[in-house]
Design a protein around this motif. Structure first.
Motif, PDB file in Angstrom:
ATOM      1  N   THR A   1       0.813  -1.228   0.000  1.00 12.59           N
ATOM      2  CA  THR A   1       0.000   0.000   0.000  1.00 12.59           C
ATOM      3  C   THR A   1       0.840   1.270   0.000  1.00 12.59           C
ATOM      4  N   GLY A   2       2.126   1.144   0.230  1.00 14.04           N
ATOM      5  CA  GLY A   2       2.987   2.322   0.344  1.00 14.04           C
ATOM      6  C   GLY A   2       2.995   2.921   1.739  1.00 14.04           C
ATOM      7  N   ALA A   3       2.306   2.279   2.694  1.00 15.41           N
ATOM      8  CA  ALA A   3       2.224   2.818   4.061  1.00 15.41           C
ATOM      9  C   ALA A   3       3.594   2.853   4.740  1.00 15.41           C
ATOM     10  N   ALA A   4       4.390   1.809   4.553  1.00 16.03           N
ATOM     11  CA  ALA A   4       5.726   1.777   5.178  1.00 16.03           C
ATOM     12  C   ALA A   4       6.611   2.858   4.569  1.00 16.03           C
ATOM     13  N   ALA A   5       6.548   3.018   3.256  1.00 14.47           N
ATOM     14  CA  ALA A   5       7.344   4.059   2.595  1.00 14.47           C
ATOM     15  C   ALA A   5       6.959   5.446   3.114  1.00 14.47           C
ATOM     16  N   ARG A   6       5.671   5.668   3.347  1.00 13.63           N
ATOM     17  CA  ARG A   6       5.233   6.960   3.890  1.00 13.63           C
ATOM     18  C   ARG A   6       5.738   7.155   5.318  1.00 13.63           C
ATOM     19  N   LYS A   7       5.651   6.108   6.144  1.00 11.94           N
ATOM     20  CA  LYS A   7       6.119   6.226   7.540  1.00 11.94           C
ATOM     21  C   LYS A   7       7.613   6.497   7.611  1.00 11.94           C
TER      22      LYS A   7
END
Length: 180
Positions: free
Chosen positions: A134-140
């Protein structure tokens, strides 16, 4: 007129000093301070907590990694610099894999699972690989370009960060530092 120029120059020098102080690296965090350190994808801060699917059928959480040194590398199969640094990562894994947790995070939201698996096979990635679908880790972790790497000490504090391809020398010396 001369007084106005001097005032302007003094103001600019003061502004440059404030900016310089605000952008310098933070000093290392001592073991006694760790419980009060905030989470942020920056040197001197706790690694942000994330939980991801791990290939082939598991899951991995950053909270499970505390107490161990960790090397985190964000990558994608289409990334030229990721392809360039992967042989070095595979090589140092042979030396440090028993001392440091290696975690490669594929930017699956920008990649395909089949391409990621082919990449892993080509470069001999025998360590944990997580999928950021989802790209959530990249955003965090504030990932704006690939590859991006983080070196985390046993306390979960980020002690090194590298944006762009890692040189063999940097990779080796940072792993040596966190493995102690």
């Amino acid at each position: 007129m001369q007084k106005k120029v001097m005032s302007t120059l003094l103001g600019l020098l003061l502004l440059m000093f404030v900016v310089w102080v605000g952008t310098t690296e933070r000093t290392p965090v001592s073991k006694t301070q760790v419980t009060t350190v905030a989470y942020a994808p920056k040197v001197g801060y706790q690694m942000p907590p994330i939980a991801l699917k791990e290939l082939p059928n598991g899951s991995i959480s950053m909270n499970d990694l505390k107490g161990k040194p960790v090397f985190i590398n964000f990558w994608a199969s289409w990334c030229t610099y990721c392809r360039l640094e992967s042989p070095d990562i595979a090589q140092v894994y042979k030396k440090f894999g028993s001392k440091v947790i290696f975690l490669s995070i594929n930017a699956t939201s920008q990649d395909t699972l089949s391409n990621a698996k082919a990449f892993m096979k080509k470069y001999g990635m025998n360590w944990p690989v997580a999928l950021d679908t989802t790209g959530a880790a990249a955003r965090k972790y504030d990932i704006v370009a690939l590859p991006a790497s983080f070196f985390v000490d046993r306390n979960g504090v980020i002690v090194g960060k590298n944006l762009g391809p890692l040189s063999h020398k940097t990779l080796y010396s940072e792993l040596e530092r966190i493995a102690k």
